[in-house]
Design a protein around this motif. Structure first.
Motif, PDB file in Angstrom:
ATOM      1  N   TRP A 124     -12.374 -24.209  35.121  1.00 22.84           N
ATOM      2  CA  TRP A 124     -13.046 -24.303  36.410  1.00 22.84           C
ATOM      3  C   TRP A 124     -12.634 -23.160  37.333  1.00 22.84           C
ATOM      4  N   SER A 125     -13.482 -22.913  38.307  1.00 20.47           N
ATOM      5  CA  SER A 125     -13.150 -22.056  39.447  1.00 20.47           C
ATOM      6  C   SER A 125     -13.965 -22.559  40.635  1.00 20.47           C
ATOM      7  N   VAL A 126     -13.398 -22.445  41.814  1.00 18.18           N
ATOM      8  CA  VAL A 126     -14.121 -22.738  43.040  1.00 18.18           C
ATOM      9  C   VAL A 126     -14.116 -21.480  43.892  1.00 18.18           C
ATOM     10  N   LEU A 127     -15.307 -20.994  44.227  1.00 14.83           N
ATOM     11  CA  LEU A 127     -15.438 -19.848  45.115  1.00 14.83           C
ATOM     12  C   LEU A 127     -15.468 -20.373  46.542  1.00 14.83           C
ATOM     13  N   GLN A 128     -14.532 -19.907  47.361  1.00 11.96           N
ATOM     14  CA  GLN A 128     -14.445 -20.352  48.749  1.00 11.96           C
ATOM     15  C   GLN A 128     -14.624 -19.145  49.682  1.00 11.96           C
ATOM     16  N   LYS A 182     -10.718 -15.598  29.572  1.00 17.23           N
ATOM     17  CA  LYS A 182      -9.702 -16.527  30.061  1.00 17.23           C
ATOM     18  C   LYS A 182     -10.205 -17.195  31.340  1.00 17.23           C
ATOM     19  N   PRO A 183     -10.226 -18.519  31.394  1.00 18.60           N
ATOM     20  CA  PRO A 183     -10.700 -19.181  32.611  1.00 18.60           C
ATOM     21  C   PRO A 183      -9.771 -18.899  33.784  1.00 18.60           C
ATOM     22  N   HIS A 184     -10.348 -18.829  34.981  1.00 18.44           N
ATOM     23  CA  HIS A 184      -9.535 -18.553  36.154  1.00 18.44           C
ATOM     24  C   HIS A 184      -8.750 -19.790  36.599  1.00 18.44           C
ATOM     25  N   ASP A 185      -9.363 -20.962  36.477  1.00 18.51           N
ATOM     26  CA  ASP A 185      -8.693 -22.225  36.828  1.00 18.51           C
ATOM     27  C   ASP A 185      -8.005 -22.153  38.187  1.00 18.51           C
ATOM     28  N   THR A 186      -8.758 -21.737  39.195  1.00 16.44           N
ATOM     29  CA  THR A 186      -8.185 -21.597  40.530  1.00 16.44           C
ATOM     30  C   THR A 186      -9.295 -21.612  41.569  1.00 16.44           C
ATOM     31  N   ALA A 187      -8.893 -21.713  42.834  1.00 16.05           N
ATOM     32  CA  ALA A 187      -9.819 -21.559  43.954  1.00 16.05           C
ATOM     33  C   ALA A 187      -9.654 -20.153  44.507  1.00 16.05           C
TER      34      ALA A 187
END
Length: 282
Positions: A124-128, A182-187
């Protein structure tokens, strides 16, 4: 073969993300409420968060997806979470969500979606992002319309500052979050290179355009009424005014290096953005 679903592919970020992923050789499925594709893509489906009959075809065979919330909905999580659950159950491994820098994880609405992805999605990633520079150029946006009509910006933000960001930079971070092995796994909190007040924006636009552009300091009540006059539902107008007041109180006064760090190039500054759209301001 990796198939990436881009929900909201006709939007400021979705269109550029689609183009970026296609250029890198991914199979992209665009999803909008319109039956015709917004950009040249191998696949397209009609999709509406509020219409379950459109969800299955959009999610079928998808490995990764970009999720853009439905517009003008007070709590988008009620529509989004069932679709995301369906996608994960059907084989979606990676989800990239467009949220906002002012919405914390576990906060209302998109904060609930953010928390769901962090705790449930395999990748997952969340773009903020901070506030879009494009809002000031779009004729359908309250600010864009007032700038074209009478050269004013009307807000309840006071002297609060924002790290306004170009949607193209947000999309570039989104492409990497979707495409990288590689998944970012971060916001990712995404801003432009400067924190500016709306007074600063008016000064830049005046200098660039040769017009007299000013920021009108409105009360919260005046700002809400202006949003309603533009056609927004009252609840959403009040929500936007609440965000103005949070800007006034310093919630968006920050700058991050996310664009440079993730994409390898610097974020665009507001004056460069404004000079590229002289036809709008003049």
């Amino acid at each position: 073969m990796t198939r990436i679903l881009v929900i909201g592919a006709a939007g400021n970020t979705g269109r550029s993300i689609t183009q970026g992923l296609t250029a890198e050789g991914f199979t992209v499925r665009t999803a909008t409420r319109e039956p015709r594709p917004p950009v040249a893509a191998a696949e397209h489906v009609r999709f509406d968060w509020a219409d379950p009959s459109t969800h299955g075809a959009a999610l079928e065979g998808v490995d990764r997806m970009y999720a853009l919330a439905p517009a003008l909905v007070d709590d988008p999580s009620t529509l989004m979470l069932p679709v995301l659950e369906q996608g994960l159950a059907g084989g979606v491994r990676r989800v990239v969500l467009l949220s906002a820098s002012i919405v914390p994880e576990e906060g209302p609405g998109l904060g609930q979606v953010h928390h769901f992805l962090r705790t449930r999605a395999p990748e997952w990633s969340v773009l903020q992002p901070s506030w879009f520079m494009q809002n000031f150029a779009a004729p359908g946006h309250t600010h864009g319309a007032s700038l074209r009509r009478d050269g004013t910006l009307v807000t309840a933000t006071g002297h609060g500052r924002v790290g306004f960001v170009d949607a193209e930079d947000i999309a570039a971070v989104g492409v990497r979050a979707l495409a990288d092995a590689k998944p970012h796994d971060t916001a990712h909190v995404i801003t432009g290179p400067q924190a500016l007040s709306h007074d600063d924006l008016a000064a830049i636009l005046s200098r660039v355009s040769g017009r007299s552009i000013r920021h009108v300091h409105a009360t919260p009540e005046e700002a809400t009424r202006r949003h309603q006059d533009s056609g927004m539902p009252e609840a959403y107008a009040r929500f936007l005014t609440m965000l103005d007041m949070r800007i006034r109180d310093g919630a968006e006064d920050r700058v991050t290096d996310t664009v440079q760090r993730v994409t390898g190039r610097p974020a665009r500054d507001f004056e460069s953005f404004a000079r590229a759209r002289l036809d709008v301001w003049r």
